[in-house]
Motif scaffolding. Structure first.
Motif: not given
Length: 102
Positions: A10-11, A14-15, A32, A34-36, A93
């Motif tokens: 996930f990291e 980037d958003d 990715r 908004d962290d979705t 995630v």
């Protein structure tokens, strides 16, 4: 039968970004926002161009070739030149890893 496949960390995305993920001869795009996370087929339905080279703006991916746009949440084609929706896949995630169901 569909399976959840590990598509990376996930990291590493980037958003408001998109990355290419290849699995068993198929190309996917993983987004990715908004962290979705979201996932779709990796090629534009108009000219079969890799969407990973496109631009993500909120919930929209813009194809790099002819600027066709799709909603990354449901694959809906948002106007010419694209008129065929993009196939999407469930994504989540878990433990810092992106899983997509294909």
């Amino acid at each position: 039968m569909s399976a959840w496949i590990d598509a990376g960390a996930f990291e590493d995305i980037d958003d408001e970004d998109v990355v290419r993920f290849d699995h068993e001869g198929r190309t996917f795009a993983v987004y990715r926002f908004d962290d979705t996370v979201y996932a779709s087929d990796g090629l534009c339905t108009h000219e079969q161009v890799h969407l990973c080279d496109g631009l993500v703006m909120e919930h929209v991916i813009e194809c790099p070739k002819h600027n066709g746009r799709f909603d990354i949440r449901d694959g809906r084609a948002l106007g010419a030149p694209v008129c065929v929706n993009l196939k999407t896949y469930p994504a989540r995630v878990e433990g810092g890893r992106i899983l997509i169901q294909i």
